[in-house]
Design a protein around this motif. Structure first.
Motif, PDB file in Angstrom:
ATOM      1  N   TYR A  23       0.508  -1.261   0.238  1.00  0.00           N
ATOM      2  CA  TYR A  23      -0.060  -0.563  -0.507  1.00  0.00           C
ATOM      3  C   TYR A  23       0.563   0.967   0.082  1.00  0.00           C
ATOM      4  N   MET A  24       0.157   2.225  -0.822  1.00  0.00           N
ATOM      5  CA  MET A  24       1.238   3.406  -0.799  1.00  0.00           C
ATOM      6  C   MET A  24       0.800   4.401  -0.001  1.00  0.00           C
ATOM      7  N   LYS A  25       1.150   4.505   0.996  1.00  0.00           N
ATOM      8  CA  LYS A  25       0.353   5.917   1.289  1.00  0.00           C
ATOM      9  C   LYS A  25       0.264   7.227   1.241  1.00  0.00           C
ATOM     10  N   ARG A  26      -0.573   8.357   1.971  1.00  0.00           N
ATOM     11  CA  ARG A  26      -0.500   9.457   0.584  1.00  0.00           C
ATOM     12  C   ARG A  26       0.902   9.979   1.236  1.00  0.00           C
ATOM     13  N   MET A  27       1.256  10.201   2.477  1.00  0.00           N
ATOM     14  CA  MET A  27       1.867  10.455   3.364  1.00  0.00           C
ATOM     15  C   MET A  27       2.963   9.826   4.097  1.00  0.00           C
ATOM     16  N   PRO A  28       4.142   9.806   4.090  1.00  0.00           N
ATOM     17  CA  PRO A  28       5.365   8.794   4.219  1.00  0.00           C
ATOM     18  C   PRO A  28       5.833   9.030   5.947  1.00  0.00           C
ATOM     19  N   GLU A  29       5.926   7.478   6.040  1.00  0.00           N
ATOM     20  CA  GLU A  29       6.432   7.649   7.382  1.00  0.00           C
ATOM     21  C   GLU A  29       7.465   8.678   7.855  1.00  0.00           C
ATOM     22  N   THR A  30       8.185   8.859   9.059  1.00  0.00           N
ATOM     23  CA  THR A  30       9.101   9.366   9.566  1.00  0.00           C
ATOM     24  C   THR A  30      10.378   8.970   9.044  1.00  0.00           C
ATOM     25  N   ASP A  31      10.466   7.590   8.359  1.00  0.00           N
ATOM     26  CA  ASP A  31      11.289   7.537   7.192  1.00  0.00           C
ATOM     27  C   ASP A  31      11.773   7.527   6.570  1.00  0.00           C
ATOM     28  N   GLY A  32      10.635   8.274   6.294  1.00  0.00           N
ATOM     29  CA  GLY A  32      10.322   8.975   4.584  1.00  0.00           C
ATOM     30  C   GLY A  32      10.328   7.810   3.417  1.00  0.00           C
ATOM     31  N   ARG A  89       6.985   5.639   1.876  1.00  0.00           N
ATOM     32  CA  ARG A  89       5.572   5.612   2.005  1.00  0.00           C
ATOM     33  C   ARG A  89       5.000   4.427   1.502  1.00  0.00           C
ATOM     34  N   LYS A  90       5.642   2.849   0.873  1.00  0.00           N
ATOM     35  CA  LYS A  90       5.360   2.226   0.953  1.00  0.00           C
ATOM     36  C   LYS A  90       5.115   0.813   2.086  1.00  0.00           C
ATOM     37  N   SER A  91       4.276   0.553   2.230  1.00  0.00           N
ATOM     38  CA  SER A  91       3.400  -0.474   3.624  1.00  0.00           C
ATOM     39  C   SER A  91       3.139  -1.489   2.945  1.00  0.00           C
ATOM     40  N   ILE A  92       3.844  -2.582   4.189  1.00  0.00           N
ATOM     41  CA  ILE A  92       3.555  -4.233   3.547  1.00  0.00           C
ATOM     42  C   ILE A  92       2.220  -4.849   4.373  1.00  0.00           C
ATOM     43  N   ARG A  93       1.241  -5.225   4.219  1.00  0.00           N
ATOM     44  CA  ARG A  93      -0.182  -5.050   5.618  1.00  0.00           C
ATOM     45  C   ARG A  93      -0.320  -6.665   4.806  1.00  0.00           C
ATOM     46  N   GLU A  94      -0.820  -7.066   6.520  1.00  0.00           N
ATOM     47  CA  GLU A  94      -2.305  -8.771   5.573  1.00  0.00           C
ATOM     48  C   GLU A  94      -3.693  -8.341   6.721  1.00  0.00           C
ATOM     49  N   ILE A  95      -4.132  -8.049   5.718  1.00  0.00           N
ATOM     50  CA  ILE A  95      -6.032  -7.218   6.281  1.00  0.00           C
ATOM     51  C   ILE A  95      -6.834  -8.482   6.072  1.00  0.00           C
ATOM     52  N   ALA A  96      -7.451  -8.263   6.466  1.00  0.00           N
ATOM     53  CA  ALA A  96      -8.876  -9.269   6.240  1.00  0.00           C
ATOM     54  C   ALA A  96      -9.804  -7.992   6.291  1.00  0.00           C
ATOM     55  N   PRO A  97     -10.187  -8.702   4.568  1.00  0.00           N
ATOM     56  CA  PRO A  97     -11.112  -7.658   3.839  1.00  0.00           C
ATOM     57  C   PRO A  97     -12.367  -7.738   4.549  1.00  0.00           C
ATOM     58  N   TYR A  98     -13.832  -6.850   4.759  1.00  0.00           N
ATOM     59  CA  TYR A  98     -14.924  -6.882   5.358  1.00  0.00           C
ATOM     60  C   TYR A  98     -15.983  -6.366   4.498  1.00  0.00           C
ATOM     61  N   GLY A  99     -15.529  -5.146   3.688  1.00  0.00           N
ATOM     62  CA  GLY A  99     -15.785  -4.242   2.606  1.00  0.00           C
ATOM     63  C   GLY A  99     -15.136  -3.776   2.173  1.00  0.00           C
ATOM     64  N   LEU A 100     -16.034  -3.892   0.523  1.00  0.00           N
ATOM     65  CA  LEU A 100     -15.691  -2.790  -0.369  1.00  0.00           C
ATOM     66  C   LEU A 100     -16.934  -1.217  -0.102  1.00  0.00           C
ATOM     67  N   VAL A 101     -16.829   0.073  -0.298  1.00  0.00           N
ATOM     68  CA  VAL A 101     -17.310   1.150  -0.460  1.00  0.00           C
ATOM     69  C   VAL A 101     -16.898   1.881  -1.885  1.00  0.00           C
ATOM     70  N   LEU A 102     -17.733   2.429  -2.203  1.00  0.00           N
ATOM     71  CA  LEU A 102     -17.222   3.860  -2.927  1.00  0.00           C
ATOM     72  C   LEU A 102     -17.339   5.087  -2.848  1.00  0.00           C
ATOM     73  N   VAL A 103     -16.537   5.793  -2.727  1.00  0.00           N
ATOM     74  CA  VAL A 103     -16.744   7.051  -1.865  1.00  0.00           C
ATOM     75  C   VAL A 103     -16.122   7.553  -2.642  1.00  0.00           C
ATOM     76  N   GLN A 104     -16.672   8.832  -3.862  1.00  0.00           N
ATOM     77  CA  GLN A 104     -16.615  10.378  -3.706  1.00  0.00           C
ATOM     78  C   GLN A 104     -15.545   9.483  -5.621  1.00  0.00           C
TER      79      GLN A 104
END
Length: 315
Positions: free
Chosen positions: A159-168, A170-185
């Motif tokens: 995931y490419m976060k909009r704002m970088p972490e303190t180390d600069g 932006r990319k983050s590797i995550r394992e997630i449990a998907p609950y739902g999709l929402v269309l926002v704007q």
């Protein structure tokens, strides 16, 4: 809604649901419970096999089906435009399904209704936003996410976060449990439980650069309901700007999510925002250039000055 239309609608609701109380039908059709009682009696006298259970509600006798439903022009347009939307925003499987549904709807419409619905559609149009490349990736992410949700399997994402972490970074590797999709704007947002953060997080699909469906399964908590879910508001940082009133519409259109208050006073516009971190507004502030001035916080004001100096050096 007249009596005939309401009685037909009651039959459709009973066919769609196993059992409904008179109070539920009265609320749905915005009428009195007594009127629903009269409608049920009229339908029974017409031969519709409606069963009533005291304290439980009404249901249709098992095995009873209504004849095919006819659509008027407005109803047909709603369905056909809905199929256009599905075709544009969902993945390939649903694109084919939407096209097939569209052909079936058009095939059963009487010629006058089909002509009228075509005429109405010519006055409206759904435009797909976004560049083709990002749109393709987003649709692919939708397809894989749908698969994971239906099979209750976890996802590994980059995931490419909009704002970088303190180390600069932006990319983050995550394992997630998907609950739902929402269309926002016009953006697909994935509501998921993040193993790293141990809480529900939101991930914009367009920022997911890699997505893998894992073999690990998960359970959705019984208390979670996507239709009732409301994300907590974690915006705690206050940003105050002074702006040229001429760009008021621009500010309200692009940053309404962050906006807390807006006031025009003595020929200037004072706008207060609430954000998670001031840098979320950085690109907007720079885009408004000399028409805005950051008043608070001082640290963000200094950041804007630094960016302006960097831009000046480039030119």
């Amino acid at each position: 809604m007249n009596k005939t239309d309401r009685q037909l609608a009651i039959m459709l609701e009973l066919q769609r649901n196993k059992i409904l109380k008179a109070e539920d039908l009265a609320s749905l059709f915005e009428t009195s419970v007594r009127t629903i009682y009269r409608d049920i009696q009229a339908l029974s006298e017409m031969g519709v096999p409606i069963l009533g259970a005291p304290g439980q509600g009404y249901s249709l006798m098992e095995g009873y089906f209504l004849p095919p439903v006819r659509f008027n022009a407005d109803e047909a347009v709603a369905l056909l435009m809905g199929s256009d939307f599905i075709e544009q925003r969902l993945d390939g499987d649903y694109e084919k399904t939407a096209r097939a549904a569209r052909r079936k709807i058009e095939a059963i419409l009487p010629e006058p209704v089909r002509e009228e619905s075509t005429r109405i559609q010519e006055t409206m149009r759904l435009l797909q936003t976004g560049e083709p490349a990002s749109s393709w990736r987003e649709k692919n992410n939708v397809a894989l996410t749908r698969l994971a949700m239906m099979e209750r399997r976890k996802l590994r994402i980059a995931y490419m976060k909009r704002m970088p972490e303190t180390d600069g970074n932006r990319k983050s590797i995550r394992e997630i449990a998907p609950y739902g999709l929402v269309l926002v704007q016009s953006n697909w947002v994935l509501i998921a439980f993040c193993d790293l953060r141990q809480e529900i997080r939101h991930f914009r699909l367009s920022r997911i650069t890699e997505l893998t469906v894992l073999e690990n399964h998960f359970l959705i908590p019984p208390e979670f309901n996507l239709n009732h879910y409301r994300p907590p508001d974690d915006r705690t940082e206050r940003v105050l700007i002074r702006a040229n009133p001429e760009i008021k519409d621009n500010i309200t259109e692009t940053c309404h999510f962050y906006m807390e208050s807006i006031e025009e006073k003595n020929g200037v516009l004072l706008v207060e925002f609430l954000v998670r971190q001031p840098e979320e507004l950085l690109s907007y502030i720079l885009g408004w250039s000399a028409d805005v001035e950051v008043l608070e916080p001082k640290s963000f004001r200094a950041r804007i000055r630094e960016e302006a100096i960097k831009m000046l050096k480039r030119y």
